[in-house]
Design a protein around this motif. Sequence first.
Motif, PDB file in Angstrom:
ATOM      1  N   ASP A  88      -9.070  -4.729  -2.973  1.00 46.20           N
ATOM      2  CA  ASP A  88      -9.320  -5.422  -4.115  1.00 46.20           C
ATOM      3  C   ASP A  88      -9.785  -4.156  -5.481  1.00 46.20           C
ATOM      4  OD1 ASP A  88      -9.077  -7.998  -3.001  1.00 46.20           O
ATOM      5  OD2 ASP A  88     -10.749  -7.651  -2.173  1.00 46.20           O
ATOM      6  N   GLY A  90      -9.396  -4.630  -8.680  1.00 42.81           N
ATOM      7  CA  GLY A  90      -9.651  -5.134 -10.127  1.00 42.81           C
ATOM      8  C   GLY A  90      -8.928  -4.933 -10.860  1.00 42.81           C
ATOM      9  N   GLU A 111      -4.930  -7.573 -13.352  1.00 47.67           N
ATOM     10  CA  GLU A 111      -5.562  -7.137 -11.966  1.00 47.67           C
ATOM     11  C   GLU A 111      -4.640  -6.882 -10.890  1.00 47.67           C
ATOM     12  OE1 GLU A 111      -8.859  -7.954 -11.498  1.00 47.67           O
ATOM     13  OE2 GLU A 111      -8.935  -8.097 -13.465  1.00 47.67           O
ATOM     14  N   LYS A 112      -4.955  -5.980 -10.051  1.00 51.51           N
ATOM     15  CA  LYS A 112      -4.294  -5.503  -9.098  1.00 51.51           C
ATOM     16  C   LYS A 112      -4.828  -5.334  -7.768  1.00 51.51           C
ATOM     17  CE  LYS A 112      -0.606  -3.283  -7.408  1.00 51.51           C
ATOM     18  NZ  LYS A 112       0.393  -3.604  -7.165  1.00 51.51           N
ATOM     19  N   LYS A 113      -4.189  -5.778  -6.679  1.00 46.21           N
ATOM     20  CA  LYS A 113      -4.336  -5.767  -5.326  1.00 46.21           C
ATOM     21  C   LYS A 113      -3.609  -4.339  -4.859  1.00 46.21           C
ATOM     22  CE  LYS A 113      -6.424  -9.618  -4.037  1.00 46.21           C
ATOM     23  NZ  LYS A 113      -7.739  -9.858  -3.667  1.00 46.21           N
ATOM     24  N   TYR A 126      -5.130   3.104   0.700  1.00 45.86           N
ATOM     25  CA  TYR A 126      -4.805   2.033  -0.198  1.00 45.86           C
ATOM     26  C   TYR A 126      -4.147   2.472  -1.513  1.00 45.86           C
ATOM     27  CZ  TYR A 126      -7.220  -1.365   2.454  1.00 45.86           C
ATOM     28  OH  TYR A 126      -7.444  -2.167   3.498  1.00 45.86           O
TER      29      TYR A 126
END
Length: 168
Positions: A88, A90, A111-113, A126
């Motif tokens: 997450d 954000g 927003e980016k996962k 990640y």
Amino acid sequence: MVNPLRHVRAIAGAAAFLAALTGCADHEACAGVGVVSQVGVYFAHEGYGDLTGAFIQLCAQGKCAGHRLKNEGISEINLQLPEDVGPDLGTVRLRVTPKGSTKPMIDASTEKKLTFQSDNCDGGAYSGALAYTKEKGLLPSVPKEIGKAWVQQRKAEATAVPTPTASS
């Protein structure tokens, strides 16, 4: 006479050292050694004219990275993230400020996962990629046509014949 067994032992020793250094316990190579947590944006220049010298900035989690743009069709900017970042991320913010200006001509957020990239050695990081186009703004993923254009641009740069210089 050279002892072939000596070379085999040296290679085996080097492999064991590399395995210990990378944290791999088996004989399979660690595919992602050096994987880092990061987020990046592919910025398509189409529709903006000449952006040479403009400043591009990428921000997430209170950290930013930036550089001056070159005259190219697609630019890339990456921001390294802390090793302990999770999926997450954000909000990711992209700004592009023309050369000689203090006001951004592009100021977009989304927003980016992030996705976990394994190093095949019980570790990984990640990371994630986004894209920006004039028509669609900041996208949380990279459309295939942007990815293809990026690869073609890099291949063309790699195979380009250097231009002669005045000292040639």
